[in-house]
Write an enzyme that holds these catalytic residues in place. Structure first.
Site, short mmCIF file in Angstrom:
data_model
loop_
_atom_site.label_atom_id
_atom_site.label_comp_id
_atom_site.label_asym_id
_atom_site.label_seq_id
_atom_site.Cartn_x
_atom_site.Cartn_y
_atom_site.Cartn_z
N HIS A 34 -27.71 6.30 -57.91
CA HIS A 34 -28.61 5.34 -58.56
C HIS A 34 -29.54 4.78 -57.49
CE1 HIS A 34 -25.99 2.41 -56.69
NE2 HIS A 34 -24.94 2.91 -57.34
N GLU A 35 -30.37 3.82 -57.87
CA GLU A 35 -31.39 3.31 -56.93
C GLU A 35 -30.78 2.68 -55.68
OE1 GLU A 35 -34.52 0.91 -58.78
OE2 GLU A 35 -34.21 2.15 -60.56
N GLY A 36 -29.55 2.16 -55.80
CA GLY A 36 -28.88 1.59 -54.62
C GLY A 36 -28.67 2.67 -53.57
N HIS A 37 -28.12 3.81 -53.99
CA HIS A 37 -27.93 4.93 -53.06
C HIS A 37 -29.29 5.39 -52.51
CE1 HIS A 37 -24.37 5.75 -55.86
NE2 HIS A 37 -23.79 5.61 -54.69
N ASP A 150 -20.80 -2.90 -50.82
CA ASP A 150 -19.40 -2.77 -50.38
C ASP A 150 -19.29 -3.46 -49.02
OD1 ASP A 150 -18.23 -0.64 -52.42
OD2 ASP A 150 -20.27 -0.09 -51.92
N ARG A 187 -19.96 2.81 -61.25
CA ARG A 187 -18.94 2.39 -62.22
C ARG A 187 -19.52 1.59 -63.39
NH1 ARG A 187 -15.30 2.18 -57.42
NH2 ARG A 187 -13.57 3.58 -57.87
#
Ligand code: AMP
Length: 282
Positions: A34-37, A150, A187
């Site tokens: 997703h955009e975070g990655h 995280d 998730r």
């Protein structure tokens, strides 16, 4: 983008690039991107000559009753997304190669691994520290990029790299959020539309705590009571923990006296969600 599945081939590639003095930035992920990655991939591109992204759903970081077999996977779509980001290598190792039957070695980062998420997931960070060490030894990165989503993982990896003298710079980047504040996560796919609406309460609770700290509230117990009460207003949400801790040691703090981390984890339907913010008195 070249796809490599063999550990040997990945290592040989990295060695050949090191000989040519090329720098490598590495983004380890479990996929379902997703955009975070993708924000990490973008940052990797800016830092080094070569970008390596790995996708591996690491079995050793899942507990026996956790969602390893159900963890969302969509390699075809991940590849499609990565094509927009000038990635040199997509590394897709297999569990059989990384953890053959005779496998026996684990990396343990003491104390830090037992705090926050370590309470409910006692083996989780041992699995994380082990796979990250293995991937670093295979990929030989100069930089490795992680998300503050995280946060505990990031702190543990920084500790690990210092303690074991690993020759890699760890870069931590801010959480990418949905329009309504929910931290992006693979998730989140587990959430029903109703749960997805309710999930925003976590970010709201963190913002409430942050505001109180900025406005001068010093008593962590009081702040956390308000956080728990707000999260508790969503009946289907089961808070695992809400804590105010030192951002380096992750030790709980009774009284605010500088920068702190507010972190929480909660179960909602089939998902265990985590989120955090840093806060300090103004
Ligand atoms: P995962 O695939 O969930 O193991 O995550 C791989 C990397 O992406 C880790 O360094 C995560 O912290 C990071 N990451 C996951 N979600 C986000 C997010 N919403 N914002 C920034 N980084 C993230």
């Amino acid at each position: 983008m070249r796809v490599i599945t063999s550990i040997k081939e990945m290592h040989a590639y990295s060695v050949s690039m090191k000989i040519r003095s090329k720098t490598i930035a590495f983004v380890p992920t479990m996929g379902f991107l997703h955009e975070g990655h993708l924000s990490l991939v973008e940052a990797a591109r800016e830092r080094a000559d070569l970008v390596v992204v790995s996708i591996f759903v690491n079995p050793t970081q899942f507990g026996p009753k956790e969602d390893l077999s159900k963890y969302p996977r969509d390699i075809a779509n991940d590849k499609k997304q990565l094509k927009n980001f000038d990635v040199d290598i997509l590394f897709l190792p297999s569990a059989a190669d990384l953890y053959p039957d005779e496998y026996k070695s684990y990396v343990e980062v003491e104390e830090l691994s037992k705090r926050l998420c370590g309470q409910a997931r006692p083996q989780h960070f041992r699995g994380v520290a082990t796979i990250v060490t293995k991937l670093f030894n295979i990929v030989l990165p100069d930089y490795a990029i992680f998300g503050e989503k995280d946060y505990q993982q990031l702190i543990i990896i920084k500790r690990l790299v210092k303690d074991l003298n690993l020759p890699v710079h760890i870069v931590g980047l801010p959480i990418v959020r949905e329009f309504d504040g929910l931290a992006m996560s693979s998730r989140n796919k587990y959430l029903t539309p109703k749960e997805r609406e309710h999930a925003t309460v976590l970010y709201k609770a963190l913002q409430l705590a942050k505001k109180e700290i900025e406005n001068g509230e010093k008593n962590c117990h009081k702040i956390l009571l308000r956080v728990r009460s707000l999260v508790g207003s969503v009946p289907s949400m089961h808070l695992d923990y809400a804590s105010i801790v030192d951002p380096i040691t992750l030790v709980q703090i009774p009284k605010i006296n500088g920068k702190v981390l507010i972190a929480l984890a909660a179960h909602l339907g089939k998902a265990r969600l985590i989120d955090n913010v840093l806060a300090a008195p103004k």
